[in-house]
Design a protein around this motif. Structure first.
Motif, PDB file in Angstrom:
ATOM      1  N   LEU A 136      51.999  50.047  41.880  1.00 45.46           N
ATOM      2  CA  LEU A 136      51.681  49.001  40.912  1.00 45.46           C
ATOM      3  C   LEU A 136      50.828  47.943  41.610  1.00 45.46           C
ATOM      4  N   VAL A 137      49.564  47.827  41.203  1.00 50.64           N
ATOM      5  CA  VAL A 137      48.622  46.935  41.879  1.00 50.64           C
ATOM      6  C   VAL A 137      47.954  46.017  40.861  1.00 50.64           C
ATOM      7  N   SER A 138      47.886  44.743  41.177  1.00 48.63           N
ATOM      8  CA  SER A 138      47.196  43.773  40.323  1.00 48.63           C
ATOM      9  C   SER A 138      46.045  43.152  41.108  1.00 48.63           C
ATOM     10  N   PHE A 139      44.840  43.245  40.549  1.00 46.60           N
ATOM     11  CA  PHE A 139      43.669  42.591  41.148  1.00 46.60           C
ATOM     12  C   PHE A 139      43.495  41.233  40.461  1.00 46.60           C
ATOM     13  N   ASP A 140      43.526  40.172  41.236  1.00 43.33           N
ATOM     14  CA  ASP A 140      43.474  38.813  40.699  1.00 43.33           C
ATOM     15  C   ASP A 140      42.130  38.176  41.013  1.00 43.33           C
ATOM     16  N   ILE A 141      41.324  37.920  39.967  1.00 44.64           N
ATOM     17  CA  ILE A 141      40.013  37.281  40.157  1.00 44.64           C
ATOM     18  C   ILE A 141      40.002  35.857  39.597  1.00 44.64           C
ATOM     19  N   SER A 142      41.188  35.327  39.315  1.00 44.42           N
ATOM     20  CA  SER A 142      41.274  34.015  38.663  1.00 44.42           C
ATOM     21  C   SER A 142      40.701  32.883  39.511  1.00 44.42           C
ATOM     22  N   LYS A 143      40.622  33.072  40.831  1.00 41.89           N
ATOM     23  CA  LYS A 143      40.098  32.022  41.709  1.00 41.89           C
ATOM     24  C   LYS A 143      38.572  32.049  41.811  1.00 41.89           C
ATOM     25  N   LEU A 144      37.944  33.053  41.215  1.00 44.00           N
ATOM     26  CA  LEU A 144      36.476  33.103  41.222  1.00 44.00           C
ATOM     27  C   LEU A 144      35.924  32.088  40.231  1.00 44.00           C
ATOM     28  N   SER A 145      34.780  31.513  40.544  1.00 42.06           N
ATOM     29  CA  SER A 145      34.134  30.588  39.618  1.00 42.06           C
ATOM     30  C   SER A 145      33.696  31.345  38.374  1.00 42.06           C
ATOM     31  N   ALA A 146      33.473  30.634  37.283  1.00 40.18           N
ATOM     32  CA  ALA A 146      33.081  31.265  36.022  1.00 40.18           C
ATOM     33  C   ALA A 146      31.818  32.094  36.187  1.00 40.18           C
ATOM     34  N   SER A 147      30.894  31.629  37.028  1.00 33.96           N
ATOM     35  CA  SER A 147      29.625  32.336  37.224  1.00 33.96           C
ATOM     36  C   SER A 147      29.805  33.654  37.972  1.00 33.96           C
ATOM     37  N   LEU A 148      30.941  33.797  38.675  1.00 31.95           N
ATOM     38  CA  LEU A 148      31.181  35.000  39.477  1.00 31.95           C
ATOM     39  C   LEU A 148      32.202  35.945  38.852  1.00 31.95           C
ATOM     40  N   GLN A 149      32.832  35.542  37.753  1.00 29.17           N
ATOM     41  CA  GLN A 149      33.928  36.339  37.224  1.00 29.17           C
ATOM     42  C   GLN A 149      33.470  37.703  36.703  1.00 29.17           C
ATOM     43  N   THR A 150      32.335  37.749  36.003  1.00 31.83           N
ATOM     44  CA  THR A 150      31.838  39.041  35.525  1.00 31.83           C
ATOM     45  C   THR A 150      31.518  39.948  36.709  1.00 31.83           C
ATOM     46  N   THR A 151      30.870  39.392  37.726  1.00 30.22           N
ATOM     47  CA  THR A 151      30.544  40.157  38.934  1.00 30.22           C
ATOM     48  C   THR A 151      31.811  40.670  39.597  1.00 30.22           C
ATOM     49  N   GLY A 152      32.794  39.788  39.774  1.00 25.94           N
ATOM     50  CA  GLY A 152      34.047  40.180  40.403  1.00 25.94           C
ATOM     51  C   GLY A 152      34.766  41.265  39.626  1.00 25.94           C
ATOM     52  N   TYR A 153      34.755  41.125  38.293  1.00 26.70           N
ATOM     53  CA  TYR A 153      35.409  42.118  37.444  1.00 26.70           C
ATOM     54  C   TYR A 153      34.736  43.484  37.589  1.00 26.70           C
ATOM     55  N   LEU A 154      33.408  43.491  37.592  1.00 25.88           N
ATOM     56  CA  LEU A 154      32.670  44.750  37.733  1.00 25.88           C
ATOM     57  C   LEU A 154      32.965  45.416  39.079  1.00 25.88           C
ATOM     58  N   VAL A 155      33.017  44.618  40.143  1.00 24.73           N
ATOM     59  CA  VAL A 155      33.277  45.169  41.478  1.00 24.73           C
ATOM     60  C   VAL A 155      34.683  45.775  41.529  1.00 24.73           C
ATOM     61  N   VAL A 156      35.653  45.083  40.960  1.00 19.02           N
ATOM     62  CA  VAL A 156      37.028  45.593  40.935  1.00 19.02           C
ATOM     63  C   VAL A 156      37.104  46.888  40.123  1.00 19.02           C
TER      64      VAL A 156
END
Length: 303
Positions: A136-156
């Motif tokens: 059970l793994v959770s990837f947390d991107i909540s600390k990324l800035s709004a401008s980076l969230q789409t990028t972070g989500y795609l990478v994950v």
């Protein structure tokens, strides 16, 4: 914590890194079973870079250059039959290849992504160092800035796509929950990427699940509507009146069920399973363990 799961934080201050150029042999599995990993990776890299540059900001010439450079930097790894991970390229390799191109558009693109290669936003410029040690793994991107969230989500998600290919070979089934799904609809290429992953996930023995409270964003996106229409199972809770009509149209909800959805209180709604619809009421006692575990109102946390 309750299920002893593993949380992986992705942020500019964490020591966790995912290489967006990670690639496995079965990454680009097509409908006929043929694997085209590099070709599929090119489409992802375009989505990845557009999330950095800005929605619809890449020119046709830049997309051609991205295609060319991506194929070049993967040549050695491809010759190893995608087995020698020491030959996997990284974002700095791609950046350097851009600088070697004769077109001014390549230089412009290199300048834009420079801070993601050797500046303050270099979290995607290194080799992957994630160590999955849990079912059970959770990837947390909540600390990324709004401008980076789409990028972070795609990478994950792309990391997960590679993991799905590995799991299939091992005979594992994987359940993927994509929360705050509306984030991925901010540009055409990211929405197309996740729509394709949602559609093809079953080839990798994956159960793809999307979750969102911003249903209006999905209803205003062509890929979002397709994903809803292709979902064989859905749980619908109370909806705003402006969203209710299109949702009921997509899922062929009757007038009676539509009325129930507009009036639904907590724990009530409609379950859609293929062509069948079920009204449900799932009240959970507030003093129960499961209620306290899932409550997000702040009451349970305060206790």
């Amino acid at each position: 914590k309750v299920f002893n799961g593993q949380k992986i934080f992705i942020s500019t201050t964490s020591n966790t890194h995912i290489n967006p150029f990670d690639l496995s042999l079965n990454y680009g599995c097509t409908d006929n079973g043929k694997s085209e990993p590099v070709k599929s990776k090119v489409e992802y890299i375009i989505a990845f870079l557009e999330s950095i540059v800005g929605a619809n900001a890449l020119t046709g010439g830049q997309k051609t250059i991205i295609d060319r450079c991506t194929k070049i930097i993967f040549e050695d790894y491809e010759k190893s039959n995608f087995e020698d991970e020491s030959l996997l390229p990284t974002l700095p390799d791609f950046y350097n290849m851009l600088l070697q191109q004769p077109e001014a558009e390549a230089k412009d693109l290199a300048l834009i992504i420079e801070r993601y290669v050797k500046g303050s936003m270099d979290l995607f410029s290194k080799k992957t160092n994630i160590d999955i040690q849990n079912r059970l793994v959770s990837f947390d991107i909540s600390k990324l800035s709004a401008s980076l969230q789409t990028t972070g989500y795609l990478v994950v998600l792309d990391y997960i796509k590679n993991k799905l290919a590995e799991n299939k070979i091992k005979g594992y089934y994987t359940w993927v929950n994509i929360d705050e799904f509306h984030i991925l609809l901010k540009n055409k290429f990211s929405s197309q990427y996740v729509a394709e992953l949602y559609k093809t996930g079953r080839k990798f023995n994956a159960m793809m699940t999307i979750l969102t409270q911003n249903i209006a964003d999905i209803l205003n996106n062509e890929d979002g509507i397709k994903m809803l229409a292709n979902s064989e199972f859905a749980i619908l809770l109370k909806q705003k009146k402006t969203d209710l009509a299109p949702i009921c149209s997509i899922f062929e909800i009757s007038n009676e069920e539509e009325k129930k959805l507009s009036e639904a209180s907590g724990g009530k709604g409609v379950i859609v399973y293929d062509r069948d619809k079920f009204l449900f009421e799932n009240k959970v006692e507030k003093d129960s363990f499961i209620y306290k575990l899932n409550d997000t109102s702040g009451i349970a946390q305060a206790r």
